[in-house]
Design an enzyme around this catalytic site. Structure first.
Site, PDB file in Angstrom:
ATOM      1  CG  HIS A 169       8.582   2.831  -9.808  1.00 20.43           C
ATOM      2  ND1 HIS A 169       8.382   1.608  -9.205  1.00 20.43           N
ATOM      3  CD2 HIS A 169       9.874   2.825 -10.228  1.00 20.43           C
ATOM      4  CE1 HIS A 169       9.502   0.911  -9.237  1.00 20.43           C
ATOM      5  NE2 HIS A 169      10.434   1.630  -9.854  1.00 20.43           N
ATOM      6  CG  ASP A 381      -1.350   4.858  -7.239  1.00 18.97           C
ATOM      7  OD1 ASP A 381      -0.118   4.963  -7.410  1.00 18.97           O
ATOM      8  OD2 ASP A 381      -1.858   4.540  -6.151  1.00 18.97           O
TER       9      ASP A 381
HETATM   10  P1  ADP Z   1       3.021   4.087  -3.393  1.00 22.91           P
HETATM   11  O1  ADP Z   1       4.159   3.503  -4.150  1.00 22.91           O
HETATM   12  O2  ADP Z   1       2.536   5.369  -3.988  1.00 22.91           O
HETATM   13  O3  ADP Z   1       3.298   4.256  -1.947  1.00 22.91           O
HETATM   14  P2  ADP Z   1       1.609   1.498  -3.611  1.00 22.91           P
HETATM   15  O4  ADP Z   1       0.203   1.129  -3.284  1.00 22.91           O
HETATM   16  O5  ADP Z   1       2.074   0.996  -4.930  1.00 22.91           O
HETATM   17  O6  ADP Z   1       1.747   3.075  -3.494  1.00 22.91           O
HETATM   18  O7  ADP Z   1       2.574   0.894  -2.524  1.00 22.91           O
HETATM   19  C1  ADP Z   1       2.397   1.168  -1.162  1.00 22.91           C
HETATM   20  C2  ADP Z   1       3.149   0.111  -0.367  1.00 22.91           C
HETATM   21  O8  ADP Z   1       3.223   0.559   0.979  1.00 22.91           O
HETATM   22  C3  ADP Z   1       2.437  -1.211  -0.370  1.00 22.91           C
HETATM   23  O9  ADP Z   1       3.383  -2.248  -0.503  1.00 22.91           O
HETATM   24  C4  ADP Z   1       1.755  -1.258   0.997  1.00 22.91           C
HETATM   25  O10 ADP Z   1       1.664  -2.556   1.547  1.00 22.91           O
HETATM   26  C5  ADP Z   1       2.674  -0.433   1.831  1.00 22.91           C
HETATM   27  N1  ADP Z   1       1.900   0.259   2.903  1.00 22.91           N
HETATM   28  C6  ADP Z   1       0.948   1.191   2.751  1.00 22.91           C
HETATM   29  N2  ADP Z   1       0.467   1.570   3.939  1.00 22.91           N
HETATM   30  C7  ADP Z   1       1.125   0.855   4.868  1.00 22.91           C
HETATM   31  C8  ADP Z   1       1.110   0.809   6.294  1.00 22.91           C
HETATM   32  N3  ADP Z   1       0.314   1.608   7.032  1.00 22.91           N
HETATM   33  N4  ADP Z   1       1.953  -0.030   6.886  1.00 22.91           N
HETATM   34  C9  ADP Z   1       2.786  -0.806   6.159  1.00 22.91           C
HETATM   35  N5  ADP Z   1       2.851  -0.796   4.831  1.00 22.91           N
HETATM   36  C10 ADP Z   1       2.043   0.027   4.181  1.00 22.91           C
HETATM   37  O1  F6P Z   2       6.615   5.440  -6.681  1.00 25.00           O
HETATM   38  C1  F6P Z   2       6.184   6.005  -5.503  1.00 25.00           C
HETATM   39  C2  F6P Z   2       7.284   6.643  -4.665  1.00 25.00           C
HETATM   40  O2  F6P Z   2       7.534   7.919  -5.071  1.00 25.00           O
HETATM   41  C3  F6P Z   2       8.602   5.951  -4.640  1.00 25.00           C
HETATM   42  O3  F6P Z   2       9.523   6.399  -5.580  1.00 25.00           O
HETATM   43  C4  F6P Z   2       9.034   6.276  -3.250  1.00 25.00           C
HETATM   44  O4  F6P Z   2       9.971   5.398  -2.767  1.00 25.00           O
HETATM   45  C5  F6P Z   2       7.745   6.201  -2.478  1.00 25.00           C
HETATM   46  O5  F6P Z   2       6.808   6.714  -3.342  1.00 25.00           O
HETATM   47  C6  F6P Z   2       7.780   6.905  -1.138  1.00 25.00           C
HETATM   48  O6  F6P Z   2       8.060   8.278  -1.241  1.00 25.00           O
HETATM   49  P1  F6P Z   2       9.304   8.980  -0.583  1.00 25.00           P
HETATM   50  O7  F6P Z   2      10.518   8.256  -1.014  1.00 25.00           O
HETATM   51  O8  F6P Z   2       9.220  10.383  -1.083  1.00 25.00           O
HETATM   52  O9  F6P Z   2       9.109   8.870   0.895  1.00 25.00           O
END
Ligand code: ADP
Ligand code: F6P
Length: 477
Positions: A169, A381
């Site tokens: 991912h 990212d």
């Molecule tokens: P990562 O996998 O690194 O966390 P992404 O942008 O791919 O980054 O995914 C983040 C997910 O977390 C998204 O689906 C987003 O809607 C959710 N998210 C981020 N911030 C919030 C928040 N404050 N409340 C609810 N959901 C959140």
């Molecule tokens: O791909 C992003 C990621 O590392 C996922 O594997 C993971 O579920 C998410 O971020 C949140 O991080 P964590 O599981 O360390 O709280």
């Protein structure tokens, strides 16, 4: 038999739900992060087992909660537990002090503690043990993310040999960065124990193959249609780029709900007609939040006419709070927010609204709907789903997406978004300027292009293309 008809065994570090210790005892919460947002809609379509960590120690109460949850769904949740030392060396250590920063090109943040590696292997074996018990010979095994790169190798040792797949991912770094990893060859060889390897972008796939060429003898990559095949002494591995998507219809439909629209109006009306700029992130140093705040400060400083006309709403979901670097980041962000508010705020106008908590889906959609501009500026990212979610939620075809050129999603969204270098705070400030003044017709053209791509390359398309690649195994063997 197509792979969709097989039962699925998903293995990821975290289960889609995390167990929180509350005063009343353990309670279920949705896990945060893109992996869970992405995979959750797929569970409704098929039966299977999800093997992962609950975030807590083992206890009868935790097991009972999971069993109750599993009874209500097609997907059975099977927990893996770790002792405090394993948690510290495997999760905090190897996964989040080595792999996470290194794979995001932030090598100076790495702590290459040699004691972490053995625990990484031990915990990977534990996940494999738990999954092997659950796996039937006909299943597709789908391992997710950097915590578990050696699970394929462990499953083979346990005699599980069919349809072993892995999706990465996060970004895969270039050889110049990857070579710093003391266990670089072992990791690459372990990945070659999978039948199918998926990366987010062609850049990640290219980096992976370049690392193989540099660090693994006797692994040859050749083209096979749009994918690659890597032949190594033990087996053949299919390697592809599959940009992960969202359940577009769920976001678009949710955003058109009248309660969501009413809440969005309420948010906009409370801000006295200011243009709303929105950031939504897991609280992580890869998301470029301090750099974003610096860009916003630059805007207020050098474009004083924007003061009292814009607000930045920064919504951060707490993440990895027991890792010191994450706590330091939280303190840094909160200091910056209060400095900017202190320096530029006026009665009736607060330049930054800072929200530090997880929002439920309707509330998140209301913020997406209220925002004239989404500021998505990670330093690096794997994909970034927030960028896609924002576009999907723009039911009136307006709004502007400002997107980091270092997000995986920039490869798909470059034709509609304003792309920026997140380190270039002046350029980000200028992009906000451009977005604030963008005519409605241009907004519409851009957002429609973005929506069309996100709708088409949605999460089901991602699953089907990944599994379609897996189905090639039968054709070539
Ligand atoms: P990562 O996998 O690194 O966390 P992404 O942008 O791919 O980054 O995914 C983040 C997910 O977390 C998204 O689906 C987003 O809607 C959710 N998210 C981020 N911030 C919030 C928040 N404050 N409340 C609810 N959901 C959140
Ligand atoms: O791909 C992003 C990621 O590392 C996922 O594997 C993971 O579920 C998410 O971020 C949140 O991080 P964590 O599981 O360390 O709280």
């Amino acid at each position: 038999m197509g792979w969709l008809e097989h039962r699925m065994v998903v293995i990821s570090n975290r289960l889609p739900i995390t167990i929180e210790e509350t005063k009343e005892g353990p309670a279920l919460e949705a896990s945060s992060g893109g992996l869970v947002t992405a995979l959750r809609p797929l569970l409704n379509d098929c039966e299977g087992v999800w093997v992962g960590w609950t975030g807590t120690d083992a206890s009868p109460a935790v097991e009972a909660l999971l069993e109750e949850h599993s009874r209500k769904s097609n997907f059975v949740l099977k927990p893996v537990f770790m002792c405090p030392e394993e948690r510290s060396r495997f999760y905090i250590g190897f996964s989040n002090e080595i792999l996470w920063p290194l794979f995001h090109d932030l090598q100076s943040r790495c702590n290459f503690d040699p004691t972490y590696w053995d625990t990484y292997l031990t915990v990977n074996r534990r996940f494999a043990d738990a999954a092997a018990i659950e796996t039937h010979s006909d299943d597709v095994v789908w391992v997710h993310d950097y915590h578990l790169m050696s699970v394929g190798a462990s499953l083979r040792q346990l005699g599980v040999n069919e349809r072993l797949t892995y999706f990465h991912h996060i970004p895969f770094p270039s050889p110049d960065i990857f070579e710093k990893l003391p266990w670089r060859t072992e990791i690459l060889k372990a990945l070659l124990d999978f039948d199918v390897l998926g990366f987010q972008t062609l850049r990640d796939r290219r980096n992976f193959v370049a690392c193989l060429r540099k660090f693994v003898k006797h692994a040859e990559a050749r083209e096979y249609g749009e994918h690659l095949i890597v032949d190594s002494p033990r087996r053949t591995t299919f390697v592809g780029a599959f940009p992960i998507g969202i359940d577009y219809e769920e976001f678009a439909h949710g955003a058109s709900d009248h309660e969501v629209a009413a809440r969005a109006d309420e948010i906009v009306n409370s801000l006295n007609g200011c243009r709303v700029i929105l950031g939504v992130d897991r609280l992580d140093y890869t998301k470029g939040i301090p750099e974003r705040l610096a860009a916003y400060r630059h805007l207020l400083e050098f474009h004083p006419e924007r003061r009292q006309r814009v607000v930045l709403i920064e919504v951060v979901v707490p993440s990895r709070e027991d890792i010191p670097k994450y706590l330091e980041l939280k303190t840094q962000i909160e200091r910056q927010v209060s400095e900017i508010n202190g320096q530029y705020g006026e009665p009736g106008w607060v330049p930054i609204h800072y929200i530090h908590r997880s929002l439920d889906r309707p509330e998140l959609l209301a913020y997406y709907s209220a925002a004239h501009i989404a500021l998505v500026t990670p330093l690096k990212d794997g994909m970034n789903l927030v960028a896609k979610e924002y576009c999907a939620a723009r039911v009136h075809d307006d709004g502007v997406l400002i997107l980091s050129e270092f997000a995986g999603s920039a490869f798909q969204l470059n034709r509609g978004a304003l792309l920026v270098n997140p380190y270039d705070t002046r350029a980000v400030a200028e992009a906000i300027e451009t977005a604030c003044d963008m005519p409605p017709a241009e907004q519409r053209t851009r957002i429609r292009k973005l929506k069309a791509r996100i709708r088409h390359e949605n999460i089901f398309h991602w699953r089907d293309s990944f599994w379609g690649c897996g189905e090639l195994i039968a054709q070539t063997s």
